[in-house]
Design a protein around this motif. Structure first.
Motif, PDB file in Angstrom:
ATOM      1  N   GLU A   1       0.826  -1.199   0.000  1.00 25.99           N
ATOM      2  CA  GLU A   1       0.000   0.000   0.000  1.00 25.99           C
ATOM      3  C   GLU A   1       0.864   1.255   0.000  1.00 25.99           C
ATOM      4  OE1 GLU A   1      -3.865   1.816   2.417  1.00 25.99           O
ATOM      5  OE2 GLU A   1      -3.141  -0.227   2.816  1.00 25.99           O
TER       6      GLU A   1
ATOM      7  N   SER B   1      -8.100  -2.658   1.966  1.00 27.21           N
ATOM      8  CA  SER B   1      -7.412  -1.370   1.896  1.00 27.21           C
ATOM      9  C   SER B   1      -6.496  -1.301   0.686  1.00 27.21           C
ATOM     10  CB  SER B   1      -6.615  -1.145   3.184  1.00 27.21           C
ATOM     11  OG  SER B   1      -5.949   0.099   3.161  1.00 27.21           O
TER      12      SER B   1
ATOM     13  N   ARG C   1      -8.531  -0.634  -2.421  1.00 30.23           N
ATOM     14  CA  ARG C   1      -8.949   0.773  -2.493  1.00 30.23           C
ATOM     15  C   ARG C   1      -7.813   1.662  -2.958  1.00 30.23           C
ATOM     16  NH1 ARG C   1     -12.168   0.783   3.328  1.00 30.23           N
ATOM     17  NH2 ARG C   1     -14.035  -0.333   2.594  1.00 30.23           N
ATOM     18  N   ALA C   2      -6.602   1.375  -2.474  1.00 30.14           N
ATOM     19  CA  ALA C   2      -5.442   2.157  -2.921  1.00 30.14           C
ATOM     20  C   ALA C   2      -5.190   1.962  -4.407  1.00 30.14           C
ATOM     21  CB  ALA C   2      -4.205   1.740  -2.117  1.00 30.14           C
TER      22      ALA C   2
ATOM     23  N   ALA D   1      -7.526   1.178  -6.625  1.00 31.96           N
ATOM     24  CA  ALA D   1      -8.618   1.827  -7.348  1.00 31.96           C
ATOM     25  C   ALA D   1      -8.393   3.322  -7.464  1.00 31.96           C
ATOM     26  CB  ALA D   1      -9.941   1.534  -6.646  1.00 31.96           C
ATOM     27  N   ARG D   2      -7.748   3.925  -6.455  1.00 36.71           N
ATOM     28  CA  ARG D   2      -7.483   5.367  -6.508  1.00 36.71           C
ATOM     29  C   ARG D   2      -6.528   5.735  -7.635  1.00 36.71           C
ATOM     30  NH1 ARG D   2      -7.881   4.962  -0.728  1.00 36.71           N
ATOM     31  NH2 ARG D   2      -5.638   4.544  -0.543  1.00 36.71           N
ATOM     32  N   LEU D   3      -5.726   4.783  -8.089  1.00 38.35           N
ATOM     33  CA  LEU D   3      -4.813   5.045  -9.201  1.00 38.35           C
ATOM     34  C   LEU D   3      -5.509   4.975 -10.552  1.00 38.35           C
ATOM     35  CD1 LEU D   3      -1.689   3.045  -8.004  1.00 38.35           C
ATOM     36  CD2 LEU D   3      -2.177   5.482  -7.738  1.00 38.35           C
ATOM     37  N   ALA D   4      -6.773   4.521 -10.558  1.00 40.55           N
ATOM     38  CA  ALA D   4      -7.611   4.485 -11.759  1.00 40.55           C
ATOM     39  C   ALA D   4      -6.912   3.805 -12.934  1.00 40.55           C
ATOM     40  CB  ALA D   4      -8.034   5.904 -12.140  1.00 40.55           C
TER      41      ALA D   4
ATOM     42  N   PRO E   1      -1.413   8.740 -10.331  1.00 33.63           N
ATOM     43  CA  PRO E   1      -2.705   8.170 -10.738  1.00 33.63           C
ATOM     44  C   PRO E   1      -2.870   8.082 -12.246  1.00 33.63           C
ATOM     45  CG  PRO E   1      -2.973  10.430 -10.015  1.00 33.63           C
ATOM     46  CD  PRO E   1      -1.549  10.070  -9.737  1.00 33.63           C
TER      47      PRO E   1
ATOM     48  N   HIS F   1     -13.287   2.761 -12.119  1.00 32.69           N
ATOM     49  CA  HIS F   1     -14.051   3.505 -13.127  1.00 32.69           C
ATOM     50  C   HIS F   1     -13.399   3.500 -14.502  1.00 32.69           C
ATOM     51  CE1 HIS F   1     -15.828   5.251  -9.384  1.00 32.69           C
ATOM     52  NE2 HIS F   1     -16.921   5.160 -10.119  1.00 32.69           N
TER      53      HIS F   1
END
Length: 467
Positions: free
Chosen positions: A67, A103, A106-107, A109-112, A75, A137
């Motif tokens: 993480e 967790s 989620r980390a 996913a934040r990098l898309a 990103p 997304h």
């Protein structure tokens, strides 16, 4: 000359590598293939620091450091792969591990990322802990290889996801697939730890290719109006329920293995071993149904002679077929009654254009008096095989019941064009077999009969049989 040129570069402070365009520098970093090594290149020049890589691959990083490593990645990467080696997986107790996996996702996913791969080694025993799957997304492709159950919370979306591969893990497909409006390809490979009695439900309006490799799957429910390719491999329960609604299918490979235990599907002494429904590789070739069966004297009294075999097979007929191929381990028993039991299925006798029977005699048991493999009434069956045009019997030995089987097929198939009989061995009885075959086929002059040995064609037509 080169040395003097080099001195001029050092004296002027020029750095040819750093002078390259950003896109070319990113390509150089991506070709390194290791995020840790790529990060170390920042010592070469300050300009290298913070460059957005087209993709990041994390290998050999300890689980508890992943993480933090993702926190140093810019990103909107095109590719994000996380591979955790077993030796690097220093994990806390299970509950803490599950929270860390959530967790970590989620980390990520934040990098898309546009493509996301997670390969996480699991335990050698069944793991029932839930891990929440966040929204991705921008992801068009996701690969999850981990022994977890991935839960899909309300509001999670995958608006552009086109390819999803699941290996070793389970995902709540009922909750996930409605959130994937552009999904085209779904691949599922489940391990034995998850699959005992598992149900598979795939409802998707956009899905075009589905591949499932599973064991001990109980119920199958597929609704996919755009599905074109379906590949299914499973081990069967007798009480399996199967429903497939996919009117656009063009290519099918459906295989079911039956375990040799009490309660197996069968008819008399005969038990189902394997079933395969296969579309031909070449376009325009017919779809074929392959059935492997064997005799089992031990459990015949437990089998349902009327319905268990037909019902088990018909559940797997998810597409029309015109070729029926039977591989029978006879062990010296009569097979005619069982074959006509299968041919009598509604989905078989009206559409079957080609019948191939392969007789395998690995051991010889022989029949006792009034053996249940030879009910007397099968030789007088009345059956309409109007679509049958070609038949082949491989492993023919010239037993009386084998001739009875040929007679019944020829009598029931008015449009039969060709019969090929392949003898199991070449010996002095070959001529006698040909004579008996001539006696059968002389009344059906429109049928071409070929008798073959392992060495090749023995007689080429019905007329040759008479010479």
């Amino acid at each position: 000359m080169e040395l003097r040129s080099g001195r001029r570069l050092r004296s002027s402070g020029q750095d040819r590598i750093s002078a390259l365009p950003d896109d070319l520098l990113r390509l150089v970093l991506a070709r390194i293939g290791c995020a840790r090594a790529a990060a170390r290149t920042s010592v070469l020049s300050r300009r290298w620091r913070g460059l957005l890589l087209p993709g990041r691959v994390l290998r050999g990083v300890a689980f508890h450091k992943l993480e933090a490593a993702l926190g140093r990645v810019s990103p909107a990467v095109s590719l994000l792969e996380i591979h955790v080696a077993k030796w690097a997986c220093r994990l806390p107790p299970e509950q803490l591990r599950v929270s860390r996996v959530t967790s970590l996702l989620r980390a990520a996913a934040r990098l898309a990322p546009e493509e996301f791969v997670l390969a996480l080694p699991g335990e050698s025993t069944r793991n029932t802990y839930d891990v929440e799957l966040p929204s991705f997304h921008r992801a068009t492709s996701i690969v999850l290889d981990a022994l977890f159950f991935f839960r899909v919370p309300a509001g999670v979306e995958f608006p552009v996801l086109e390819t999803l591969s699941l290996s070793g893990c389970m995902v709540d497909l009922k909750a996930l697939l409605p959130q994937c409006p552009r999904l085209r390809v779904l691949r599922i490979k489940l391990t034995k730890f998850w699959t005992k009695g598992m149900d598979l439900m795939v409802h998707s309006a956009s899905l075009q290719e589905l591949v499932v490799e599973n064991k001990w799957m109980r119920n199958v429910d597929i609704v996919a109006p755009s599905l074109k390719q379906l590949t299914m491999s499973m081990v069967s329960y007798i009480d399996k329920n199967i429903s497939v609604m996919a009117p656009m299918m063009e290519k099918v490979s459906w295989q079911c293995l039956y375990v040799r235990v009490r309660g197996e599907a069968g008819f008399g002494l005969w038990c189902l071993g394997k079933l395969r429904l296969q579309t031909a590789e070449r376009q325009g070739q017919p779809t074929s149904l392959h059935i492997h069966a064997y005799t089992n004297k031990r459990w015949y009294s437990l089998l349902n002679e009327v319905d268990s075999c037909r019902e088990a097979i018909q559940k797997h007929i998810v597409d029309a077929f015109s070729v029926l191929e039977l591989h029978l381990e006879t062990a010296g028993h009569v097979f005619g009654a069982f074959v006509f039991h299968l041919i009598g299925m509604n989905c078989t006798h009206s559409a079957m254009q080609r019948l191939r029977v392969v007789l395998q005699r690995s051991m010889k048991e022989g029949c006792l008096t009034n053996c249940r493999c030879d009910p007397m009434n099968w030789k007088t069956e009345n059956m309409s095989l109007t679509a049958l045009k070609e038949m082949e019997v491989d492993g023919f030995e010239g037993e009386d019941h084998e001739f009875d089987f040929l007679k019944l097929v020829v009598k029931s198939a008015p449009n039969l064009d060709r019969v090929t009989v392949k003898l199991s061995r070449e010996d002095s009885s070959s001529s006698d077999i040909c004579t008996k075959l001539y006696d059968i086929f002389r009344a059906y002059s429109y049928v071409e009969c070929c008798v073959c040995l392992n060495s090749g064609l023995m007689h080429g037509s019905q007329n040759c049989l008479s010479t």
